[in-house]
Write an enzyme that holds these catalytic residues in place. Structure first.
Site, PDB file in Angstrom:
ATOM      1  N   TYR A 120       0.856  -1.178   0.000  1.00  0.00           N
ATOM      2  CA  TYR A 120       0.000   0.000   0.000  1.00  0.00           C
ATOM      3  C   TYR A 120       0.899   1.236   0.000  1.00  0.00           C
ATOM      4  O   TYR A 120       1.877   1.288  -0.717  1.00  0.00           O
ATOM      5  CB  TYR A 120      -0.963  -0.062   1.199  1.00  0.00           C
ATOM      6  N   LYS A 152      -6.149  -1.033  -1.180  1.00  0.00           N
ATOM      7  CA  LYS A 152      -6.951  -0.801   0.014  1.00  0.00           C
ATOM      8  C   LYS A 152      -7.630  -2.095   0.467  1.00  0.00           C
ATOM      9  O   LYS A 152      -7.684  -2.411   1.655  1.00  0.00           O
ATOM     10  CB  LYS A 152      -8.012   0.259  -0.275  1.00  0.00           C
TER      11      LYS A 152
END
Length: 570
Positions: A110, A183
């Site tokens: 991420y 996400k």
């Protein structure tokens, strides 16, 4: 609905995969393929005899091998690509490796590394995930959802982006699809949302990035970003189709542009279960740090004067949530609002700047008469002027203006406050408003600090200070899990506050040097606690649609763990 190659069912002993396909088709399905971990019996049943090396090894040995290969990758982007390729061929093993090394790998899968992957999306395109919905083909949105070939109860979570406000790098068009995928990986790794029960969505409205528009390999709509009624029509079609096909799924908005983030959330939040992490998730984790600071300093929220340096959607979202707490503590709405000083790109927001401020900033505009004389004639009061005049007790940075919390400013603040709460939240580190080591020196170790980027502990005058990272991952995974378990009809302010309070309770300790927030490597524990708190709040507010009588056990059973399912050949 067309017959699926396999179906997953859950029971008290874990997940079972009922597999219809055989041979190489098995190895092409990332959630089913387990490579060299297939047993001899499974190989015979699934037509894999002779298609794999003879020896079978378990997932723990596979994970050790993968981690050694991971360490040999020379750059963060190479590590990201390596893990992406692993996920594309063996999703369970990917999550096992990620879960075992979450603190180390979260910045790789991420932020911040995913920013590079987004920029390279069209040049490094591999395997599509989720849905790509185009502003030029709005009538095809329902068919796109139908093509997922899933039942109404098969999806818990949908993460959607239009790619306009990606991290700190701006408009990257269709490459924003990667932020939705990333996400969802965090939702799964941190809270056990099953990877088969999530859908990433790219809302392709074009791009204003000239680099992309002039790139022959760019995979998105090659025109300027659409901002008129067609954009809203695309969102309406998406929300309507999502509600029709997956009525229990939470819609998570991610990295929309500043002009749309709050507007879109406000448009849909009263009619469907929806959440914006950039606004609400950020606010919740910052408020969690603030609640921990209140506990440490022995104060209440209503006692504080707050300066928000960076009055965008995130900064104002933080102010809104803190203001609600002050009201709950007995202040009137006007008294609570008066505790905040919001500083935008032009300086302190005041009510004589109507043409320069956004609608969501208006409640925090100071009366022009109040701030007259704070700055030289003809100028707007800046951060240093505000600190000098109001003596804040809490200073929050969401400005992306590096080093804007200067030594003189911080010393001025600390001269009037015993335990100043200072949160330089801008990231990456190159944009942070101040370094934790400097803040501790300038306040003689008295500052209560949380940052947006990770920082190593600081040694100051013989004491070790652990620096809390206000990482949204402490909130949104558990929120999503709690919503899914409760089958919540909406995401309410009360549920968000419950999430913040749950995170604050799990802080590592109290006393000088203790961090205000739990560390990222405890995300599974934090997410479980957040899920319980969120589900309880939903039930209290009449928003839950599921039986929550044995909530702790329900949360425990609902958190998927990256273990291979039992195989049943059908």
């Amino acid at each position: 609905m067309a017959e699926q190659p396999f179906e997953l069912t859950s029971g008290p002993d874990g997940w079972t995969a009922h597999v219809r396909v055989r041979g190489h088709a098995v190895l092409q399905l990332p959630l089913l393929n387990r490579g060299t971990a297939f047993s001899d019996a499974e190989r015979r049943a699934l037509g894999l005899t002779g298609l794999l090396p003879q020896r079978s090894i378990d997932i723990s040995k596979q994970a050790r091998r993968i981690y050694a290969q991971y360490l040999r990758q020379p750059t963060p982007l190479d590590k990201h690509v390596f893990l992406t390729n692993l996920r594309d061929r063996n999703e369970v093993l990917f999550y096992r490796v990620l879960a075992d090394n979450l603190d180390e790998m979260l910045p790789i899968v991420y932020t911040p590394t995913i920013g590079e992957a987004i920029e390279r999306f069209s040049h490094e395109f591999r395997r599509p995930r989720g849905l790509y919905l185009s502003v030029n083909n709005i009538d095809e949105v329902p068919q796109a959802f139908a093509n997922l070939n899933l039942d109404p109860d098969d999806v818990d979570l949908i993460v959607a982006t239009d790619g306009e406000g990606i991290l700190g790098i701006g408009d990257w068009g269709v490459g924003g699809a990667q932020i939705a995928v990333g996400k969802l990986a965090v939702y799964t790794a941190a809270a056990g949302i099953h990877p088969a029960r999530v859908v990433p969505v790219m809302l392709d409205a074009g791009t204003d990035n000239l680099e992309l528009l002039n790139d022959e390999l760019y995979l998105g709509n090659r025109h300027a970003r659409v901002r008129d009624e067609r954009y809203d029509a695309l969102l309406d079609a998406f929300v309507d189709a999502a509600g029709q096909y997956f009525p229990h799924a939470m819609l998570h908005w991610e990295d929309l542009g500043a002009s749309n983030a709050r507007r879109v959330l406000n448009k849909y939040r009263d009619t469907c279960c929806t959440f914006n992490d950039d606004m609400q998730g950020t606010a919740a984790v910052v408020v969690a740090a603030a609640i921990a600071a209140l506990r440490e300093s022995g104060t209440r929220m209503r006692d504080h004067t707050v300066v928000i340096h960076g009055a965008g959607t995130a900064g104002i979202g933080i102010a809104d949530m803190m203001r609600d707490i002050m009201i709950a503590e007995g202040l009137s709405p006007a008294e609570a609002t008066a505790r905040f000083y919001a500083i935008g790109s032009k300086g302190l927001i005041s009510d004589d700047q109507a043409a320069l401020i956004r609608d969501f900033q208006v409640p925090y505009a100071r009366p022009a008469a109040e701030v007259a004389g704070w700055a030289p004639e003809g100028q707007v009061a800046k951060l240093a002027d505000v600190v000098r005049e109001v003596h804040p007790t809490m200073l929050i940075g969401t400005s992306a203006q590096p080093a804007s919390f200067t030594e003189s400013l911080v010393r001025e603040m600390a001269a009037h406050c015993e335990r100043p709460v200072i949160m330089p939240l801008s990231n990456p580190t190159s944009k942070v408003e101040a370094l934790p080591s400097d803040l501790l020196e300038w306040t003689d170790g008295r500052a209560l600090i949380a940052t947006g980027s990770p920082f190593a502990p600081v040694e100051y005058k013989g004491r070790r200070y652990s620096i809390a990272q206000a990482n949204n991952a402490l909130v949104f995974p558990g929120l999503g899990l709690g919503v899914a378990i409760a089958r919540a009809k909406r995401v309410s302010d009360g549920m968000l506050l419950a999430a913040a309070e749950a995170v604050a309770k799990i802080a590592a300790g109290t006393g000088p040097g203790a961090p205000l927030l739990p560390p990222v490597d405890s995300l599974r524990k934090v997410s479980a606690a957040v899920a319980i708190a969120v589900a309880q709040a939903a039930e209290k507010e009449g928003l839950a649609q599921a039986d929550l009588s044995d909530l702790v056990q329900l949360v425990h059973q609902s958190m998927w763990r990256p273990d291979y399912p039992t195989i049943v050949a059908v």
